[in-house]
Design a protein around this motif. Structure first.
Motif, PDB file in Angstrom:
ATOM      1  N   VAL A 103     -38.571  27.174  35.086  1.00 49.84           N
ATOM      2  CA  VAL A 103     -37.395  27.057  34.222  1.00 49.84           C
ATOM      3  C   VAL A 103     -37.570  25.858  33.295  1.00 49.84           C
ATOM      4  N   ILE A 105     -39.160  25.922  29.411  1.00 46.60           N
ATOM      5  CA  ILE A 105     -40.503  26.145  28.863  1.00 46.60           C
ATOM      6  C   ILE A 105     -40.697  25.289  27.613  1.00 46.60           C
ATOM      7  N   LEU A 116     -44.034  20.574  28.860  1.00 45.60           N
ATOM      8  CA  LEU A 116     -44.550  20.585  30.223  1.00 45.60           C
ATOM      9  C   LEU A 116     -44.538  21.984  30.813  1.00 45.60           C
ATOM     10  N   GLY A 117     -43.423  22.678  30.684  1.00 50.78           N
ATOM     11  CA  GLY A 117     -43.303  24.025  31.243  1.00 50.78           C
ATOM     12  C   GLY A 117     -44.395  24.950  30.731  1.00 50.78           C
ATOM     13  N   ASP A 170     -35.880  29.994  29.858  1.00 50.76           N
ATOM     14  CA  ASP A 170     -35.472  28.874  29.014  1.00 50.76           C
ATOM     15  C   ASP A 170     -34.095  29.147  28.416  1.00 50.76           C
ATOM     16  N   ALA A 175     -38.581  22.330  34.909  1.00 53.64           N
ATOM     17  CA  ALA A 175     -39.216  21.489  33.883  1.00 53.64           C
ATOM     18  C   ALA A 175     -38.289  21.355  32.685  1.00 53.64           C
ATOM     19  N   PRO A 187     -35.026  19.222  30.657  1.00 53.39           N
ATOM     20  CA  PRO A 187     -34.621  17.815  30.543  1.00 53.39           C
ATOM     21  C   PRO A 187     -33.810  17.396  31.772  1.00 53.39           C
ATOM     22  N   ALA A 188     -33.767  16.102  32.012  1.00 47.86           N
ATOM     23  CA  ALA A 188     -33.130  15.587  33.216  1.00 47.86           C
ATOM     24  C   ALA A 188     -31.692  16.078  33.377  1.00 47.86           C
ATOM     25  N   ALA A 195     -30.232  18.755  32.520  1.00 50.76           N
ATOM     26  CA  ALA A 195     -30.054  20.161  32.875  1.00 50.76           C
ATOM     27  C   ALA A 195     -30.561  20.484  34.280  1.00 50.76           C
ATOM     28  N   ALA A 237     -38.312  17.029  36.496  1.00 52.08           N
ATOM     29  CA  ALA A 237     -37.351  16.209  35.769  1.00 52.08           C
ATOM     30  C   ALA A 237     -37.101  14.913  36.536  1.00 52.08           C
ATOM     31  N   VAL A 270     -42.120  15.659  41.372  1.00 48.95           N
ATOM     32  CA  VAL A 270     -43.355  15.103  40.828  1.00 48.95           C
ATOM     33  C   VAL A 270     -42.969  14.149  39.714  1.00 48.95           C
ATOM     34  N   ASP A 271     -43.308  12.910  39.900  1.00 54.40           N
ATOM     35  CA  ASP A 271     -42.932  11.907  38.918  1.00 54.40           C
ATOM     36  C   ASP A 271     -44.143  11.107  38.489  1.00 54.40           C
ATOM     37  N   ALA A 310     -48.084  17.093  26.625  1.00 54.05           N
ATOM     38  CA  ALA A 310     -46.811  16.987  27.337  1.00 54.05           C
ATOM     39  C   ALA A 310     -46.648  15.583  27.916  1.00 54.05           C
ATOM     40  N   TYR A 345     -43.900  12.414  27.111  1.00 59.98           N
ATOM     41  CA  TYR A 345     -43.000  12.053  28.202  1.00 59.98           C
ATOM     42  C   TYR A 345     -42.410  10.660  28.005  1.00 59.98           C
TER      43      TYR A 345
END
Ligand SMILES: NC(=O)c1ccc[n+]([C@@H]2O[C@H](COP(=O)([O-])OP(=O)(O)OC[C@H]3O[C@@H](n4cnc5c(N)ncnc54)[C@H](O)[C@@H]3O)[C@@H](O)[C@H]2O)c1
Ligand SMILES: NC(=O)c1ccc[n+]([C@@H]2O[C@H](COP(=O)([O-])OP(=O)(O)OC[C@H]3O[C@@H](n4cnc5c(N)ncnc54)[C@H](O)[C@@H]3O)[C@@H](O)[C@H]2O)c1
Lengths: 213, 213
Positions: A61, A63, A66-67, A88, A124, A126-127, A129, A149, A164-165, B69, B73
């Motif tokens: 989710v 795109i 990154l997506g 998306d 993937a 924005p934070a 969402a 995110a 994953v950060d 990507a 970031y």
DNA sequence: ATGTCTTTGTGAACGCGTGCACAAAGATGG
DNA sequence: CCATCTTTGTGCACGCGTTCACAAAGACAT
């Protein structure tokens, strides 16, 4: 019949051979004393235990940069994961193919999840969402989420989340980097956090994960 | 003066308060008994210990889907990391800006590293190019590498490597997913591998990392 | 068949991180 | 200035994973 000894495997993986044997023993007694482990059989047994023998449909989710990169990643399929759908919120993207798969609109999220029997979702977006998307995924039946995110997601019991950060990965490197400089900083830090063993690389037991963004 | 108690922090982070206090104690005695920790001061001390108070120039090598990507970031800068340069082998990309930064050619890799005093490198090239790129980075003075290519990198002592592998993240989710299904598989697996505690999410001490691609 | 040699599978010891529990410190109010 | 109350900092004990060490299993040669 090609075989490997626990000693060889342990050396290659950079771990202790006894530990490796004990780990394998939890799966059963698949080794032959005096010989070692039948490679093909061992790989199959481990794959089965890890859940790699079955096909796992996955939805991505969000795109964006990154997506799309994730959708293009070939390492997916080689481990038994299949990108079942790309989702998306941007209407302009709907229908447009990414990595050969047409992007679908978030309106149909629930239907897509259910039709494909998806239990693993990748976020993937924005934070802002991420949490709403997460809630919808979970409500639709997803029970495992991989979150890119930079937000901590709240989920009901029984749902697994992995985050994953990239920043944290870089922080860990920077932390060790700083130590290499050999400066005398005030506080004493336990040697446990010192360095990684040869052979291992990546997200292992290391460094606590407590810090605000 | 805004403060927090170890109890509050522990609850928020989903960990034990005694552990948290003990961890903090390694950095020094920054708390005030009967009151708690001065938030601002604590954040600064932790940031300093983690090496976040200084600016870390980073280069990204391989500006494809993933590399672009990463360059875009925003979470980078907010933690003290600065994208010093983008490097790619494709001559067609040279000079083209990505995320506002012009892409440079691999021919100049060594010069770029040295001019910018870069010690942290990110590899987002195809798997085949990862090791050669890694070797050049290390030779040029990079001592920490974040690797996104699905290859185990060989590096000299003193160089740290962290590998981010999406497949492994998904495998871990799939492993737990399989267990939720509650099927009776043959082998017995120690309960340690069972589940994650509430509050933690992401790459922690979990699951061994031994398996070929 | 019997002996030898290799390697597994695992009981037992060790070491380390985690959590408990409490004394000491210090703030706060009377 | 003293009493009380909160919260830190840490000694100590517990539990778990890791490692050692070895008996048993089985292949392989004679
Ligand atoms: N963890 C990491 O290492 C890392 C690295 C890079 C980016 N990120 C994060 O990943 C996320 C995506 O990054 P990006 O660079 O691809 O951003 P992006 O802006 O390029 O893409 C975001 C996409 O999400 C879509 N979107 C927005 N709201 C949505 C919703 N409610 N439902 C579905 N889709 C929605 C947008 O249409 C867009 O296509 C961001 O949160 C970013 O911070 C994380
Ligand atoms: N770890 C993960 O989760 C994950 C996810 C997606 C992709 N990947 C991996 O990341 C890598 C990049 O993926 P991508 O989708 O961006 O691929 P891509 O093909 O889009 O990009 C690769 C880029 O590297 C450049 N390149 C090739 N050889 C180079 C060299 N010797 N020096 C410098 N640059 C070079 C290419 O010109 C290209 O721009 C791949 O190895 C892929 O498997 C990993």
């Amino acid at each position: 019949m090609p075989t490997v000894s626990s000693e060889e495997l342990a050396a290659a993986a950079g771990v202790n051979s006894a530990k490796l044997r004990k780990d394998f023993s939890y799966l059963g007694s698949y080794g032959t004393r005096g010989v070692g482990y039948d490679v093909e059989y061992l790989v199959y047994q481990i794959s089965r235990e890890l859940g790699l023998t079955q096909d796992w449909p996955v939805v991505i989710v969000g795109i964006g940069n990154l997506g799309a990169a994730l959708a293009n990643y070939g390492g997916f399929a080689s481990r038994g994961f299949r990108v079942a759908a790309l989702i998306d919120a941007d209407p302009a993207m709907a229908g447009k193919p990414v990595a050969g798969i047409p992007v679908q609109h978030t309106d149909d999220l629930e239907k897509i999840i259910q039709d494909n029997g998806v239990s693993i979702g990748v976020i993937a977006t924005p934070a802002g969402a991420a949490q709403p998307v997460c809630d919808r995924l979970v409500a639709a039946g997803v029970t495992s989420i991989l979150n890119f995110a930079p937000t901590v997601l709240t989920v009901p019991d029984g749902v697994d989340v992995r985050k994953v950060d990239l920043s944290i990965e870089l922080q860990i490197l920077a932390f060790h980097e700083q130590r290499k400089a050999g400066e005398d900083h005030g506080g004493t830090v336990p040697p446990a956090a010192a360095h990684q063993e040869p052979g291992e690389q990546g997200p292992d037991g290391d460094v606590p994960a407590v810090m605000p963004a």
